[in-house]
Design an enzyme around this catalytic site. Structure first.
Site, mmCIF file in Angstrom:
data_model
loop_
_atom_site.group_PDB
_atom_site.id
_atom_site.type_symbol
_atom_site.label_atom_id
_atom_site.label_comp_id
_atom_site.label_asym_id
_atom_site.label_seq_id
_atom_site.Cartn_x
_atom_site.Cartn_y
_atom_site.Cartn_z
ATOM 1 N NE ARG A 1 0.144 1.186 3.725
ATOM 2 C CZ ARG A 1 1.054 1.869 3.465
ATOM 3 N NH1 ARG A 1 2.295 1.155 3.698
ATOM 4 N NH2 ARG A 1 1.107 3.038 3.907
ATOM 5 N N GLY A 2 0.094 2.358 0.131
ATOM 6 C CA GLY A 2 0.855 3.460 -0.240
ATOM 7 C C GLY A 2 1.009 4.005 -1.394
ATOM 8 C CG ASP B 1 -2.498 8.886 -1.389
ATOM 9 O OD1 ASP B 1 -2.376 6.861 -0.886
ATOM 10 O OD2 ASP B 1 -3.392 8.722 0.123
ATOM 11 C CG ASN C 1 -2.436 12.041 3.072
ATOM 12 O OD1 ASN C 1 -1.718 10.716 2.059
ATOM 13 N ND2 ASN C 1 -2.120 12.338 4.138
ATOM 14 C CE LYS C 2 -4.818 5.561 4.153
ATOM 15 N NZ LYS C 2 -6.130 5.379 3.506
HETATM 16 O O1 MRU Z 1 -4.647 3.151 1.629
HETATM 17 P P1 MRU Z 1 -3.468 3.575 2.095
HETATM 18 O O2 MRU Z 1 -2.293 2.151 3.233
HETATM 19 O O3 MRU Z 1 -2.427 2.963 0.368
HETATM 20 O O4 MRU Z 1 -2.642 4.648 1.927
HETATM 21 C C1 MRU Z 1 -1.806 5.434 1.634
HETATM 22 C C2 MRU Z 1 -0.721 6.150 2.004
HETATM 23 O O5 MRU Z 1 0.387 5.584 2.580
HETATM 24 C C3 MRU Z 1 -1.050 7.417 2.677
HETATM 25 O O6 MRU Z 1 -1.876 7.797 2.265
HETATM 26 C C4 MRU Z 1 0.232 8.326 2.561
HETATM 27 O O7 MRU Z 1 -0.301 9.224 4.000
HETATM 28 C C5 MRU Z 1 0.511 8.739 1.392
HETATM 29 S S1 MRU Z 1 0.997 7.221 0.171
HETATM 30 C C6 MRU Z 1 3.140 7.475 0.204
#
Ligand code: MRU
Length: 366
Positions: A54-55, A245, A255-256
């Site tokens: 993920r990320g 993201d 972002n998250k």
């Molecule tokens: O749902 P995920 O774990 O894929 O979330 C994405 C992220 O890791 C975050 O939103 C992050 O802050 C941005 S990606 C480096």
């Protein structure tokens, strides 16, 4: 970065069998270390959809390796295009995914069907992984002076940085985005303490960012997601650093989930709020983030239950009455006006079209 003192990346080709793509199953961290082999494009798609990886940057590079695995299965135009579609339908928000699949397919489909397509697909994926490592390191180089300046202003006292979710090396290939300036500041001997939002529902902060900082030996404390505003009011946060993201050309940042609330609190308390991201996480085709960025909704089960370690194994427990309805938005959008600046591999810019185009002039419309 380091795991048990040894350098580690998040994705690599098996040195004994380059038809296998190795990843860390991040769902098991920090409790178990599980390396998994992806053998087919559907393995790669599943790893992205079910969040073994993920990320945004790592999702993109895994998808590029997915195109390579697809080419090992068949080099026909029809199969490869279909494989690209499967990969693109795994997760909707991180724009790196779409960029990576399009780039890998463009490279592969530019040459005739046959074994050369496998070679091109492999090289493209490897190249994208290396580019991501370089970009993340550069993000660190450009973000470091922000931390250095605060440290100097505090006479060398610890710089308190708040971060949300996991935007470290586990979300990328190495270094990370938001955590990269922190890792470079550590190399320089700057004293820091990191506030780590736990980041419900999947706890990427409590599980992954905590794991990274622990392994690197950087002082940190995990806090509940609601604590950031209080800490900022008390003057206990010098800087907020988060990842992204997908960021629009106007600088609105997806972002998250929970990032927006931290940005509001930072704004109200005059705490600088920076977003660290590579160019691959900017979507120059979108302007108004609130209306146009697709926000992933995941299963209610992630909200209603929680997974932890019972001393022997990972265990999930229910948190709510079993029939409780729950909704689970994975991301939110922080409007550009709340963002102090974007830290990219090309430098720091304002979160605005003008700022972004100064660093990425290739996106200017003709
Ligand atoms: O749902 P995920 O774990 O894929 O979330 C994405 C992220 O890791 C975050 O939103 C992050 O802050 C941005 S990606 C480096």
């Amino acid at each position: 970065m380091l795991v048990n003192g040894k350098p580690q990346r998040t994705i690599w080709l098996d040195p004994d069998d380059p038809a296998k793509v190795c990843i860390i199953d991040q769902r098991a961290l920090p409790f178990e270390w599980i390396v998994e082999s992806l053998l087919t494009v559907s393995d790669a798609a599943r790893a992205i959809r079910e969040m073994h990886v993920r990320g945004a940057p790592l999702i993109g590079v895994t998808a590029a390796f997915g195109v390579y695995l697809a080419a090992l299965e068949s080099t026909s135009n029809v199969f490869l295009s279909e494989a690209g579609n499967w990969l693109k339908h795994t997760r909707p928000t991180a724009v790196d995914l779409f960029y990576a699949v399009d780039r890998a397919l463009r490279a592969v489909l530019a040459i005739p069907e046959g074994p050369d397509r496998v070679r091109i697909a492999r090289n493209t994926a490897l190249e994208m992984a290396e580019e991501s490592v370089r970009s993340c390191r550069q993000i660190g180089t450009h973000g470091l002076p922000l931390i250095r300046k605060i440290s100097q202003e505090k006479g060398g006292g610890p710089v308190h940085i708040l971060t949300h979710c996991n935007a470290g090396w586990l979300a990328c290939i190495d270094y990370g985005t938001a955590l990269s300036p922190i890792y470079l500041a550590q190399e320089e001997g700057i004293s820091m303490h990191i506030w780590v939002d736990e980041t419900r529902p999947r706890n990427q902060g409590a599980r992954l960012t905590a794991f990274e900082l622990e392994q690197q030996g950087i002082p940190y404390s995990v806090i509940v997601d609601n604590a950031g505003g209080h800490l900022m009011q008390q003057g206990m946060v010098d800087l907020v650093l988060v990842g992204s993201d997908r960021t629009t050309l106007h600088g609105d940042v997806a972002n998250k989930i929970g990032t927006y609330l931290k940005a509001l609190a930072a704004f109200d308390n005059q705490v600088p709020f920076y977003v660290a991201l590579p160019g691959t996480s900017i979507d120059p085709s979108l302007t108004d983030g609130m209306r146009t960025i697709p926000v992933e909704q995941r299963g209610a089960v992630e909200v209603k239950s929680i997974e932890g370690w019972d001393g022997r194994k990972r265990t999930e427990v229910l948190l709510t009455p079993s029939n409780t309805p729950a909704v689970n938005y994975g991301f939110d959008i922080t409007p550009a006006r709340l963002v102090t600046g974007l830290i990219t591999e090309r430098g720091i810019c304002r979160a605005s079209e003008e700022g972004i185009l100064t660093l990425f002039p290739e996106w200017k419309s003709p």
